[in-house]
Design a protein around this motif. Sequence first.
Motif, PDB file in Angstrom:
ATOM      1  N   SER A  31       4.447  -5.357  36.564  1.00  0.00           N
ATOM      2  CA  SER A  31       5.512  -4.609  37.146  1.00  0.00           C
ATOM      3  C   SER A  31       5.447  -3.170  36.951  1.00  0.00           C
ATOM      4  O   SER A  31       4.690  -2.765  36.132  1.00  0.00           O
ATOM      5  N   PRO A  32       6.420  -2.412  37.631  1.00  0.00           N
ATOM      6  CA  PRO A  32       6.369  -0.999  37.640  1.00  0.00           C
ATOM      7  C   PRO A  32       6.804  -0.541  36.173  1.00  0.00           C
ATOM      8  O   PRO A  32       6.318   0.293  35.568  1.00  0.00           O
ATOM      9  N   GLU A  33       7.620  -1.736  35.678  1.00  0.00           N
ATOM     10  CA  GLU A  33       8.312  -1.376  34.271  1.00  0.00           C
ATOM     11  C   GLU A  33       7.027  -1.272  33.193  1.00  0.00           C
ATOM     12  O   GLU A  33       6.662  -0.559  32.137  1.00  0.00           O
ATOM     13  N   GLU A  34       6.188  -2.302  33.409  1.00  0.00           N
ATOM     14  CA  GLU A  34       5.081  -2.713  32.483  1.00  0.00           C
ATOM     15  C   GLU A  34       4.036  -1.523  32.871  1.00  0.00           C
ATOM     16  O   GLU A  34       3.575  -0.979  31.813  1.00  0.00           O
ATOM     17  N   ILE A  35       3.783  -1.061  34.065  1.00  0.00           N
ATOM     18  CA  ILE A  35       2.880   0.070  34.114  1.00  0.00           C
ATOM     19  C   ILE A  35       3.471   1.286  33.770  1.00  0.00           C
ATOM     20  O   ILE A  35       2.644   2.225  33.060  1.00  0.00           O
ATOM     21  N   ALA A  36       4.628   1.488  33.551  1.00  0.00           N
ATOM     22  CA  ALA A  36       5.135   2.460  32.860  1.00  0.00           C
ATOM     23  C   ALA A  36       4.861   2.849  31.494  1.00  0.00           C
ATOM     24  O   ALA A  36       4.604   3.871  30.855  1.00  0.00           O
ATOM     25  N   LYS A  37       4.988   1.710  30.765  1.00  0.00           N
ATOM     26  CA  LYS A  37       4.680   1.395  29.191  1.00  0.00           C
ATOM     27  C   LYS A  37       2.996   1.849  29.112  1.00  0.00           C
ATOM     28  O   LYS A  37       2.521   2.171  28.256  1.00  0.00           O
ATOM     29  N   ILE A  40       1.156   0.839  22.877  1.00  0.00           N
ATOM     30  CA  ILE A  40       2.354   1.599  22.822  1.00  0.00           C
ATOM     31  C   ILE A  40       3.590   0.366  23.450  1.00  0.00           C
ATOM     32  O   ILE A  40       3.058   0.015  24.543  1.00  0.00           O
ATOM     33  N   GLU A  41       4.441  -0.017  22.597  1.00  0.00           N
ATOM     34  CA  GLU A  41       5.225  -1.002  23.218  1.00  0.00           C
ATOM     35  C   GLU A  41       4.738  -2.259  23.751  1.00  0.00           C
ATOM     36  O   GLU A  41       5.288  -2.984  24.595  1.00  0.00           O
ATOM     37  N   GLY A  42       3.647  -2.765  23.022  1.00  0.00           N
ATOM     38  CA  GLY A  42       3.072  -3.845  23.334  1.00  0.00           C
ATOM     39  C   GLY A  42       1.983  -3.919  24.483  1.00  0.00           C
ATOM     40  O   GLY A  42       1.279  -4.818  24.742  1.00  0.00           O
ATOM     41  N   TYR A  43       1.564  -2.766  25.069  1.00  0.00           N
ATOM     42  CA  TYR A  43       0.928  -2.472  26.135  1.00  0.00           C
ATOM     43  C   TYR A  43      -0.262  -1.648  25.946  1.00  0.00           C
ATOM     44  O   TYR A  43       0.101  -0.665  25.148  1.00  0.00           O
TER      45      TYR A  43
END
Length: 246
Positions: free
Chosen positions: A4-10, A97-100
């Motif tokens: 998702s865009p949120e995951e890609i941000a991470k 970072i943050e699991g990603y």
Amino acid sequence: MIRSPEEIAKMRKAGRVVAEIHAETRAIIRPGVTTAQIDAAARAVLERRGARSNFLNYHGFPAVICTSPNSMIVHGIPGPYRVEDGDILSVDCGAIIEGYHGDAAYTVGVGEVQPLARRLIEVTEASLNAGIEQMRPGKRLHDIGRAVQDVAEGAGFSVVRKYVGHAIGTEMHEDPQVPNYWPGSPGPKLKVGNVFAVEPMVNVGTPDTIELEDGWSVVTADGSLSAHFEHTIAVTEDGPEVLTRL
Ligand code: MG
Ligand code: MG
């Protein structure tokens, strides 16, 4: 796997840390520096940025970067080796970072390198860029490897078959694999939200590899030079977004 865009941000944040490690390790590589010192510079970036290493303790790997000089292709362990004038050195590293995860590699010439070594580095980076260009919705997974292979073999070099790129996200190595060559079929269609680590390993001689007795270091079977470039890239509506570039 669609991110998702949120995951890609991470993943963009993790990728930025990887890019900073690249910049700071590149800045200290000169004749006489040990690969352990380069690893220490990478650790300092991870610590400063509050990132975890995805390399340290990976199946027991003892460092946060891989350092692979000359005929070593990948997975070299940092230690007392001092890089010399005329060496080429591949540095591979990652961050969480943050699991990603992010994952990227580069090869650099140390001091004054021979024209063949310089051309190998340039061609390998160009082959990665050609692969990245394919990462658009509607293209096929194996268009990436075909583009890499065209550039590398077009320059008279060979592409390693045994080690390949990979999807990446909440794990460093996720399915599917991303070969750096045309495996005989086009593979699945690329979709917005796919994120891959594309990582051509290009040899001056044959593509054959040997794993050394340390259980990690992989070298060219014929002793020829090898280069390695890698980025973590997301497929977006507008084409590829390289997450591990500053
Ligand atoms: Mg890597
Ligand atoms: Mg990788």
